[in-house]
Design a protein around this motif. Structure first.
Motif, short mmCIF file in Angstrom:
data_model
loop_
_atom_site.label_atom_id
_atom_site.label_comp_id
_atom_site.label_asym_id
_atom_site.label_seq_id
_atom_site.Cartn_x
_atom_site.Cartn_y
_atom_site.Cartn_z
N UNK A 124 0.83 -1.20 0.00
CA UNK A 124 0.00 0.00 0.00
C UNK A 124 0.86 1.25 0.00
N UNK A 125 1.84 1.27 0.88
CA UNK A 125 2.70 2.45 0.99
C UNK A 125 3.52 2.65 -0.28
N UNK A 126 4.01 1.56 -0.85
CA UNK A 126 4.80 1.65 -2.08
C UNK A 126 3.96 2.20 -3.23
N UNK A 127 2.71 1.76 -3.34
CA UNK A 127 1.83 2.24 -4.41
C UNK A 127 1.53 3.73 -4.25
N UNK A 128 1.29 4.15 -3.01
CA UNK A 128 1.01 5.57 -2.76
C UNK A 128 2.22 6.42 -3.10
N UNK A 129 3.39 6.00 -2.65
CA UNK A 129 4.61 6.77 -2.92
C UNK A 129 4.90 6.82 -4.42
N UNK A 130 4.68 5.72 -5.11
CA UNK A 130 4.95 5.68 -6.55
C UNK A 130 4.02 6.63 -7.30
N UNK A 131 2.76 6.69 -6.89
CA UNK A 131 1.81 7.59 -7.56
C UNK A 131 2.22 9.05 -7.36
N UNK A 158 5.24 10.10 -9.45
CA UNK A 158 4.91 10.34 -10.86
C UNK A 158 4.52 11.79 -11.13
N UNK A 159 4.18 12.55 -10.08
CA UNK A 159 3.83 13.97 -10.29
C UNK A 159 4.84 14.90 -9.61
N UNK A 160 6.04 14.38 -9.37
CA UNK A 160 7.13 15.25 -8.98
C UNK A 160 7.47 15.34 -7.50
N UNK A 161 6.80 14.58 -6.64
CA UNK A 161 7.15 14.62 -5.21
C UNK A 161 8.38 13.76 -4.95
N UNK A 163 -4.20 24.29 -8.26
CA UNK A 163 -3.93 23.32 -9.34
C UNK A 163 -3.13 22.14 -8.82
N UNK A 164 -2.13 22.43 -7.99
CA UNK A 164 -1.31 21.37 -7.44
C UNK A 164 -2.14 20.45 -6.54
N UNK A 165 -2.98 21.04 -5.72
CA UNK A 165 -3.84 20.25 -4.85
C UNK A 165 -4.75 19.35 -5.67
N UNK A 166 -5.35 19.89 -6.71
CA UNK A 166 -6.24 19.10 -7.56
C UNK A 166 -5.49 17.96 -8.23
N UNK A 167 -4.28 18.25 -8.69
CA UNK A 167 -3.46 17.21 -9.32
C UNK A 167 -3.15 16.08 -8.34
N UNK A 168 -2.84 16.43 -7.10
CA UNK A 168 -2.55 15.43 -6.07
C UNK A 168 -3.78 14.57 -5.79
N UNK A 216 -6.38 13.92 -7.76
CA UNK A 216 -6.67 13.04 -8.88
C UNK A 216 -5.70 11.86 -8.90
N UNK A 217 -4.44 12.13 -8.62
CA UNK A 217 -3.42 11.08 -8.61
C UNK A 217 -3.69 10.06 -7.52
#
Length: 218
Positions: free
Chosen positions: A43-50, A53-56, A104-109, A111-112
């Motif tokens: 679960x943690x790995x999937x969350x971190x990977x997502x 993918x958007x720059x965190x 915009x950043x919040x919305x992107x997070x 959706x991801x």
């Protein structure tokens, strides 16, 4: 006998939110301990990977609480006595993700995270990046407020304000958060497939603090 005057100073500050914190909760359950831990790790790995993918950064997600416990159900037996039956191990992982407030950043997070295979509970709060500045401003305001009150009281009473003798302050942590609630129920959150266009402006953060001052009267 020393004459004194005791005054409570009140500091009030209003600030705009410039920081957002996502509080997330992951939960895994299974009757086998190793499977619970494997699921929690996945679960943690999937969350971190997502989020990667958007720059965190990899370490952007921080753990605020982690616990593993046993879960039981209760039932009444044929003698009307309550019994407990083991239902499994539960791994509860509470995390947070904080970043500068930008809609915009919040919305992107959002959706991801919504498209991530891992199911999680989510709470969003708006705050300030540097709460120390607000705390400092509150203390200054409280001191100015108290002295003004003391001087007015002394002037009206025909006496003079002397030396400051005591400052009494409670160092409890302040709640520096906006009252704005930004929530989705589980179904609507899962339906997010594009960046929402809703333009919101979080309510100002209004905080108040007090301190007690004792002056000599001369």
């Amino acid at each position: 006998m020393e004459r004194t005057i005791t005054v409570k100073g009140i500091g009030k500050v209003s600030a705009c939110s410039d920081y957002v914190i996502l509080k997330m909760r992951l939960e895994a359950k299974d009757k086998q301990y190793d499977k619970v831990m494997d699921t929690a790790t996945k679960q943690l790995a999937e969350l971190k990977q997502s989020l990667l993918s958007i720059g965190f950064e990899k370490n952007a997600v921080k753990t605020t609480n982690f616990k593993v416990y046993t879960d039981y159900d209760s039932y009444k037996d044929e003698h009307d006595h309550y019994q407990r039956v083991f239902t499994g191990f539960v791994c509860c992982h509470q995390l947070k993700l904080a970043f500068d407030f930008d809609l915009k950043r919040l919305s992107q997070v959002l959706v991801t995270i919504a498209s991530c295979p891992t199911h999680l509970e989510l709470d969003i709060v708006f705050t300030v990046k540097n709460p120390t500045e607000i705390n400092d401003a509150l203390l200054r305001e409280a001191a100015i407020n108290a002295k003004k009150k003391a001087e007015l009281l002394c002037e009206a009473s025909g006496v003079k304000l002397g030396q400051l003798l005591i400052i009494d302050y409670n160092w409890d942590e302040l709640n520096v958060y906006s009252d704005t609630k930004y929530k989705f129920d589980e179904r609507s959150f899962r339906e997010l497939s594009a960046i929402p266009s809703m333009d919101i402006e979080p309510d100002n953060i209004d905080v108040q603090d007090t301190a007690t001052f004792v002056w000599e009267i001369v």
